[in-house]
Design an enzyme around this catalytic site. Structure first.
Site, PDB file in Angstrom:
ATOM      1  N   TYR A 229       0.857  -1.193   0.000  1.00  0.00           N
ATOM      2  CA  TYR A 229       0.000   0.000   0.000  1.00  0.00           C
ATOM      3  C   TYR A 229       0.886   1.235   0.000  1.00  0.00           C
ATOM      4  O   TYR A 229       1.750   1.371   0.864  1.00  0.00           O
ATOM      5  CB  TYR A 229      -0.828  -0.064   1.274  1.00  0.00           C
TER       6      TYR A 229
ATOM      7  N   HIS B 119      -8.573  -1.808  10.192  1.00  0.00           N
ATOM      8  CA  HIS B 119      -8.668  -0.515  10.871  1.00  0.00           C
ATOM      9  C   HIS B 119      -9.243  -0.674  12.273  1.00  0.00           C
ATOM     10  O   HIS B 119      -8.957   0.128  13.153  1.00  0.00           O
ATOM     11  CB  HIS B 119      -9.501   0.447  10.038  1.00  0.00           C
TER      12      HIS B 119
ATOM     13  N   LYS C 139      -8.591  17.498  17.087  1.00  0.00           N
ATOM     14  CA  LYS C 139      -8.110  16.963  15.810  1.00  0.00           C
ATOM     15  C   LYS C 139      -8.244  18.071  14.780  1.00  0.00           C
ATOM     16  O   LYS C 139      -9.296  18.711  14.666  1.00  0.00           O
ATOM     17  CB  LYS C 139      -8.974  15.772  15.367  1.00  0.00           C
TER      18      LYS C 139
ATOM     19  N   ASP D 121      -7.974  14.432   9.135  1.00  0.00           N
ATOM     20  CA  ASP D 121      -7.473  13.194   9.733  1.00  0.00           C
ATOM     21  C   ASP D 121      -8.466  12.688  10.783  1.00  0.00           C
ATOM     22  O   ASP D 121      -8.649  13.307  11.816  1.00  0.00           O
ATOM     23  CB  ASP D 121      -6.100  13.502  10.364  1.00  0.00           C
TER      24      ASP D 121
ATOM     25  N   HIS E 136      -8.375   9.650  12.313  1.00  0.00           N
ATOM     26  CA  HIS E 136      -7.863   8.616  13.227  1.00  0.00           C
ATOM     27  C   HIS E 136      -7.908   9.180  14.641  1.00  0.00           C
ATOM     28  O   HIS E 136      -7.069   9.996  15.004  1.00  0.00           O
ATOM     29  CB  HIS E 136      -6.430   8.241  12.871  1.00  0.00           C
TER      30      HIS E 136
END
Lengths: 336, 727
Positions: free
Chosen positions: B94, B249, B604, B608, B610
């Site tokens: 990836y 994930h 955040k 993004d 995550h």
């Protein structure tokens, strides 16, 4: 860290703070709320002085209390209702109270994640506060925070809390109108009424009506039937139940109209002023109780023995009444 | 093997080989006298599985599928008869960064160096359906993947790569329609027809609502997109995998193996139900559903997970009425765990990755990505990427491991563990079903909370040292030499993309583009024509990723997840620990002096999504007595500054994992200053390459808390930094 930038509002001096609040500075408003919430003994005289300075500009808002069980959709409702209120030309402050952990004293304040559109509007101010161990899940100084918001020019103030313990009564006791959120699946109206909090409510909202419109409509109708049997909080306003879907916006404008109607009906009957007068006296007592308690636990003799006494009560080695009495003697509040 | 006669040794003393209870009692006695009371005790995994010290034939007595064959139902031993003895797994690395040209050069080099396929990483602006010139995404363009705005970018991305031969995997979920359409049109303009295309589109939106947050629309319309793609590819692209149902994930976010497995299979079941609901026959599409699992360091358990995965998917698909073997067999891609990589002593990551790769191979994966050792520091550099690829080549070509199919079969331990894993996962799947299926379970926040609880517990075990990570919380590394890392010049990428967008918009038939976009909008409103077909038409006319997304957003809106956080989980596991007590005392002392608890906004910035790190830190700090504000995802620096000021926090902690820190963090400091709040201390956490740290300090960031920082150290750094900022 580089040198701090100039602070245009002169916030470093307490004298400039009230000016900043009146002048519309968000920074000053936020700092003023921190000051009135502070538990530092030497902050108290400063806070009282600021409140005194701001006093002429307070009292002018519609104070709305909003409470409900966790997951009832409070923040989502405030996001939708708040945007509507602002669109109607008002300036809205939201005081969101989150429970502090009894174990650590810390808290997670996440309300703004559900109010991100509202929090971007110029005419809105959102301040989450921890309950910080105050009784009933409401911060001890929320009434003072409301006044600071009023002095900053906000003409609608919403106080949002989780409906646990005494929170509902506390919030109803510091606001002009009280909204209670119910889940449509939480039993019939009569059962809800038996829990007691319903009789404090001016409006009962079935939020999340989009999830199951049939259940919400049915629950709402049953509640309205039950409410018709109930004696209203004030003769001027009979409580009503409504359904709202914050996602589709259904019922939001109607809820706002209903809240304005409650306020106007009360004002016309002279009940609004009476309610605030009573709340003033209650707030005085609240303040006294909180300060006495805080003095008591910061007494050196008490601090030394408190943990040990709590332990003894927990283990059943001492009756609670006896432990309380001994601590009061230690603090010099009783003669031994 | 002798089939599976079920014997009870106690009643059949003459017949070997099963051990009797009496023998085992002797063994336990011997183990205890050799190693003490704990020596013979089973380890309980975070999933609640017992992994014993000794397995015997008794453990294999009640297996449901004791002796099966690979390539045959229930496919426990592998989807193909000869597995790697016939053809080894596909090496699929990836990658993607900055511009289409640079990523294209990287793919061509990898293909020449032994890689078998291409796997594209897109930047976060693309994931979230924004064009590069949208002001909200200025810090994200090209930072953590390649920026793609239109089919012109796609054509550059695949230039010189024959799309009829090389299989292409694309990690895309949010903006899946314009990206898949871009690939199809790019191939078409290379002269390759849809029927010839082979590869995989991730198209797994449910897990985005649980962990990764690169969704755009609410769950229900998002599910319609998934099923439209399943339907379209079933009809026109027979060699293309329409969904890559991803546990990876979930693993990265903290789900232990059984939870990862269960939620992934439950997601798969939900997609099957969605496709069936629109009238497709199960065997028309099920063969093109593929899976994607993460492989961590719990070696035996990870092997068991892949074996159990195939068994359970077969069972689920039987229930759904599938007939064809292709519909019943689970085929999967695997990736070694990015989370298990450490920024400290980074060469250790080569060893970790090799061990995880081995587990994936023993588990029978169909393709594999091995992580580059520098991925805890930055995007992979060329050297690290080569070592990662070679790790797989060495296993394939030097070890003869590929010569035996499912070599762990028949191991008492592995067979028992496989069955226990399947049993535990099946319970969790049933729980998700009882909540109304995975769409509802994801939307309600239930699944996210399950994972977050595990992540928080894991952090507590690491911080307490009960989970060992060499070079981090045990055997700390000496100050090492700096590893050379790849840096992306985000502003250069941004300029290139903006210029290309202007060119594309100038050279197209605007009226035709508008008409194609309103057809998309109409279909969203009316449940009309297939959305992928309509998007292909729009993309052919040079409609951009942002425009196609906006056409649907008009009807569906942008979704925003709102799950509450976990509290109390971390603190319980650290109680009594000395570092914990000291930090608690420091927090209390701060609160006494300040008149309130230390208050920190965990934020955040950019696209993004995550949020594992941010949420675990928030939870741990709250357990230490901080008041923690959790900010919404996808904020701009101005929005974060405003929230910090209104909430009057002492500090802002920004969690950054996707390379946006260079632009976004200085912008935040500037926004605070502009609003007269320079005394609010700004901290950074997450992946910040060491060479970037001095510039961040220069810009006014108080401290950078890298991977491996314990919650207690984080708390003490925050308190010290807050004091210093106000001095």
């Amino acid at each position: 860290m580089n040198a701090p930038a100039a602070q245009p509002e002169g916030l470093s001096s307490p004298l400039g703070l009230a000016e900043g609040v009146r002048g519309g500075s968000r920074r000053a408003l936020a700092k003023a709320i921190t000051l009135v919430e502070s538990t530092r003994p030497d902050d108290l005289p400063l806070a009282l002085a600021r409140l005194e300075e701001l006093r002429p500009d307070t009292g002018g808002s519609l104070r709305i209390g909003l409470s409900g069980a966790p997951g009832a959709g409070k923040s989502t409702l405030v996001e939708a209702l708040g945007q509507h209120v602002v669109a109607c030309g008002h300036r809205l402050a939201v005081l969101a109270i989150d429970p502090s952990s009894a174990v650590s004293g810390g808290s997670v304040l996440g309300d703004k994640t559900r109010m991100s559109d509202l929090s971007r509007l110029e005419a809105a101010f959102i301040r989450p506060s921890p309950s910080a161990g105050a009784h009933g899940g409401v911060s001890a100084r929320t009434p003072e925070a409301i006044e600071v918001c009023e002095a900053a020019g906000f003409d609608v103030v919403i106080v949002e809390t989780v409906g646990v313990g005494q929170a509902e009564a506390e919030v109803a006791g510091m606001t002009d109108v009280f909204v209670l959120l119910e889940l449509p699946f939480a039993g019939d109206g009569l059962q809800a009424i038996k829990r007691g909090s319903t009789e404090l409510a001016d409006v009962i909202v079935y939020a999340k009506a989009d999830l199951d419109p049939v259940a919400a409509t049915a629950a709402c109708a049953r509640m309205n039937d039950a409410l018709s049997l109930l004696r209203p909080v004030s003769a001027a306003a009979r409580p009503r139940a409504v359904t709202v879907s914050a996602h589709s916006g259904q019922g939001v404008a109607e809820l706002w109209t209903e809240l304005e109607r409650c306020r106007d009906a009360r004002a016309a009957a002279g009940a609004a002023a009476v309610r605030r007068q009573r709340q003033g006296i209650a707030r005085m007592w609240r303040f006294i109780e909180a300060e006495l308690r805080s003095d008591f636990v910061s007494d050196n003799a008490v601090r030394e023995r408190l943990a040990e006494m709590e332990e003894a009560v927990a283990r059943g080695e001492m009756t609670p009444a006896r432990a309380a009495n001994e601590l009061l003697v230690l603090a010099g509040r009783r003669s031994g | 093997m002798t089939g599976a006669p079920r014997r009870d040794a106690a009643h059949d003393p003459g017949d070997p080989p099963l051990r009797t209870s009496a023998d085992l009692a002797d063994w336990y006695g011997a183990a205890r006298s050799a190693g003490g009371e704990g020596a013979a005790a089973a380890r309980i995994t975070p999933d609640g599985l017992a992994v014993k010290v000794l397995y015997t034939a008794k453990d294999a007595e009640d297996l449901e599928h004791p002796d099966t064959l690979p390539g045959f139902e229930p496919f426990l031993r592998g989807p193909h008869a000869t597995m790697y003895a016939g053809r080894p797994w596909t090496i699929r690395q990836y990658a993607g960064f900055s511009t289409a040209e640079e990523s294209n050069a990287f793919y061509r080099e990898a293909l020449a160096g032994g890689a078998h396929g291409v796997s594209v990483a897109f930047d976060l602006a693309t994931h979230r359906g924004y064009d590069s010139d949208d002001p909200r995404v200025a810090g994200d363009v090209g930072a953590a993947g390649v920026a793609v705005d239109s089919v012109e970018d796609m054509k550059l991305l695949f230039a010189g790569i024959p799309l009829g031969k090389v299989s292409v995997s694309m990690t895309m979920n949010g903006a899946v329609l314009p990206v898949l359409a871009g690939y199809i049109v790019a191939a078409e303009e290379q002269g390759v027809s849809q029927a010839e295309l082979s590869g995989t589109i991730q198209n797994d939106i449910l897990k985005e609502f649980m962990v990764r947050n690169t969704y755009i629309y609410p769950p229900d319309p998002s599910m319609r997109i998934v099923s439209d793609i399943i339907a379209y590819t079933a009809q026109h692209m027979p060699r293309f995998n329409s969904v890559s149902i991803s546990g990876y994930h979930l693993h990265e976010a903290g789900a232990p193996p059984a939870l990862e497995l269960a939620l992934t299979l439950a997601d798969g079941k939900e997609y099957v139900k969605a496709a069936l609901a629109r009238g497709m026959g199960v065997d028309e599409f099920a063969g093109r559903l593929s899976f994607f699992f993460g492989i961590g360091m719990d070696f035996y358990v990870e092997v068991a997970k892949l074996r159990a995965a195939r068994l359970l998917w077969w069972r689920i698909m039987k229930e759904m009425g599938a007939q064809k073997p292709a519909s019943l067999m689970l085929r999967t891609h695997c990736q070694t765990s990015g989370w298990s990589l450490t920024a400290q002593d980074p060469y250790n990551n080569i060893v970790r990755t090799a061990i995880e790769a081995l587990a994936a191979v023993f588990g029978g994966t169909q393709s594999l990505h091995t992580n580059a050792f520098d991925e805890a520091l930055a995007l992979p550099g060329d050297f690290a990427a080569r070592i990662a690829r070679n790790t797989q080549l060495i296993i394939q070509e030097e070890t003869h491991i590929t010569g035996v199919v499912d070599p762990w079969a028949g191991s008492y331990m592995m067979e028992r563990l496989t069955q226990d894993m399947a049993g535990r996962a099946w319970e969790i799947i049933a729980q998700a079903e009882s909540l109304g299926g995975m769409t509802r379970a994801a939307e309600s926040g239930w699944a996210k909370l399950q994972i977050e609880r595990c992540a928080t517990e894991q952090q507590a075990r690491l911080d307490a040292g009960s989970d060992v990570v060499v070079g981090v919380n045990k055997y700390p590394a000496p100050e090492g030499e700096a590893v050379e890392i790849r840096t992306i010049d985000n502003s250069a990428v941004l300029a290139t993309q903006k210029a290309r967008l202007r060119e594309v918009r100038a050279g197209r038939d605007e009226g035709a583009v508008r008409a194609a976009l309103s057809a998309l909008t109409d279909s969203a409103r009316t449940q009309g024509d297939n959305l992928l077909a309509l998007t292909i038409a729009a993309v052919r006319l040079r409609a951009t990723v942002g425009e196609c997304s906006q056409a649907l957003e008009q009807v569906w809106g942008r979704y925003r997840g709102t799950a509450a956080g976990v509290v109390g989980v971390y603190g319980v596991l650290r109680e009594g620990d000395e570092a914990w007590r000291q930090a608690l005392a420091a927090v209390d002392e701060f609160a006494r002096r300040e008149g309130r608890r230390p208050r920190v906004l965990v934020a955040k910035l950019g696209q993004d999504g995550h949020d594992r790190g941010a949420r675990v830190v928030a939870s741990g700090l709250a357990d230490l007595g901080f008041d923690v504000d959790i900010g919404p995802l996808f904020q701009t620096p101005g929005e974060v500054a405003r929230q910090a000021i209104e909430n009057d926090v002492h500090a802002v902690g920004v969690s950054t994992l996707a390379g946006g820190h260079r632009t976004l963090l200085p912008a935040l400091v500037e926004e605070l200053r502009r609003r007269g709040a320079a005394d609010i201390a700004v901290f950074a956490g997450g992946v910040v390459p060491a060479p970037d740290v001095p510039a961040l300090h220069e810009a006014g960031i108080v401290a950078v808390l890298g991977p491996g920082t314990t919650i207690t150290d984080c708390a003490l750094t925050l308190l010290a930094g807050i004091r210093a900022s106000r001095a």
